[in-house]
Design a protein around this motif. Structure first.
Motif, mmCIF file in Angstrom:
data_model
loop_
_atom_site.group_PDB
_atom_site.id
_atom_site.type_symbol
_atom_site.label_atom_id
_atom_site.label_comp_id
_atom_site.label_asym_id
_atom_site.label_seq_id
_atom_site.Cartn_x
_atom_site.Cartn_y
_atom_site.Cartn_z
ATOM 1 N N PRO A 63 0.938 -1.200 -0.089
ATOM 2 C CA PRO A 63 0.154 0.007 0.172
ATOM 3 C C PRO A 63 0.718 1.113 -0.038
ATOM 4 N N GLU A 64 0.260 2.283 -0.532
ATOM 5 C CA GLU A 64 1.089 3.661 -0.623
ATOM 6 C C GLU A 64 1.164 4.264 0.568
ATOM 7 N N ASP A 65 0.084 4.201 1.691
ATOM 8 C CA ASP A 65 0.404 4.942 2.891
ATOM 9 C C ASP A 65 1.110 4.135 3.852
ATOM 10 N N ASN A 66 1.644 4.759 4.819
ATOM 11 C CA ASN A 66 2.572 4.204 6.007
ATOM 12 C C ASN A 66 1.494 3.430 6.818
ATOM 13 N N ILE A 67 1.677 2.286 6.954
ATOM 14 C CA ILE A 67 0.880 1.253 7.554
ATOM 15 C C ILE A 67 1.053 1.526 9.294
ATOM 16 N N LEU A 68 2.274 2.279 9.475
ATOM 17 C CA LEU A 68 2.495 2.441 10.892
ATOM 18 C C LEU A 68 1.625 3.563 11.371
ATOM 19 N N MET A 69 1.647 4.540 10.591
ATOM 20 C CA MET A 69 1.209 5.740 11.002
ATOM 21 C C MET A 69 -0.473 6.362 10.577
ATOM 22 N N LYS A 70 -0.730 5.731 9.512
ATOM 23 C CA LYS A 70 -2.296 6.171 8.821
ATOM 24 C C LYS A 70 -3.157 4.875 8.996
ATOM 25 N N GLN A 71 -3.067 3.941 9.729
ATOM 26 C CA GLN A 71 -3.984 3.014 9.744
ATOM 27 C C GLN A 71 -4.735 3.237 11.086
ATOM 28 N N ASP A 72 -6.026 2.747 11.256
ATOM 29 C CA ASP A 72 -6.739 2.936 12.455
ATOM 30 C C ASP A 72 -5.910 2.016 13.469
ATOM 31 N N ILE A 73 -5.501 0.665 12.861
ATOM 32 C CA ILE A 73 -4.756 -0.428 13.772
ATOM 33 C C ILE A 73 -3.600 0.248 14.181
ATOM 34 N N LYS A 74 -3.077 0.297 15.445
ATOM 35 C CA LYS A 74 -1.780 0.975 15.677
ATOM 36 C C LYS A 74 -0.780 -0.151 15.766
ATOM 37 N N TYR A 75 -0.029 -0.501 14.839
ATOM 38 C CA TYR A 75 0.964 -1.612 14.661
ATOM 39 C C TYR A 75 2.137 -1.374 15.340
#
Length: 135
Positions: A63-75
């Motif tokens: 995915p284009e967006d940063n999974i750590l910063m832009k997702q509702d789930i905080k990985y």
């Protein structure tokens, strides 16, 4: 462990070496070497001694967006790198002149810092420490 003396480098997965290199060169980083190694990686270094290894194995379908910063789930994981600067006003003006968007500005107890994103949506904090003594 007292034998640890400093951070040696930061590994940063990127989609495209040329794009990442051009962006970080605007911040004063110089290309050192690469691609090298099994991942492979390319190395850039700032005159201050900060070293970043671009890891060149990003999946094309990521995915284009940063999974750590832009997702509702905080990985869990590293969310950003903070680069210390001497003058937040001067640096933020230079950043804006480069056409780089400042996503957030913060001032806490005399410390001033702001955030930008690289072409792969990795977060960079530019941080001016407080000049207040801690005594």
């Amino acid at each position: 462990m007292k034998e640890i003396t400093r951070i040696n480098h930061v590994g940063l997965r990127v989609r495209d070496l040329d794009t990442a290199r051009k962006f970080y060169e605007q911040l004063g980083f110089k290309f050192i070497a690469g691609p090298v190694g099994p991942e492979p990686a390319a190395i850039v270094e700032h005159p201050s001694g900060i070293n970043i290894n671009f890891i060149l194995n990003a999946s094309d379908d990521a995915p284009e967006d940063n999974i750590l910063m832009k997702q509702d789930i905080k990985y869990p994981g590293y969310t950003h790198i903070a680069l210390e600067i001497t003058d937040a006003e001067v640096v933020s003006k230079k950043i804006e002149e480069l056409g780089i968007t400042i996503t957030e500005r913060v001032e806490i107890n005399g410390a001033k810092f702001f955030f930008i994103r690289d072409p792969d949506d990795n977060v960079i904090e530019l941080h001016q420490a407080s000049n207040k003594s801690s005594s």
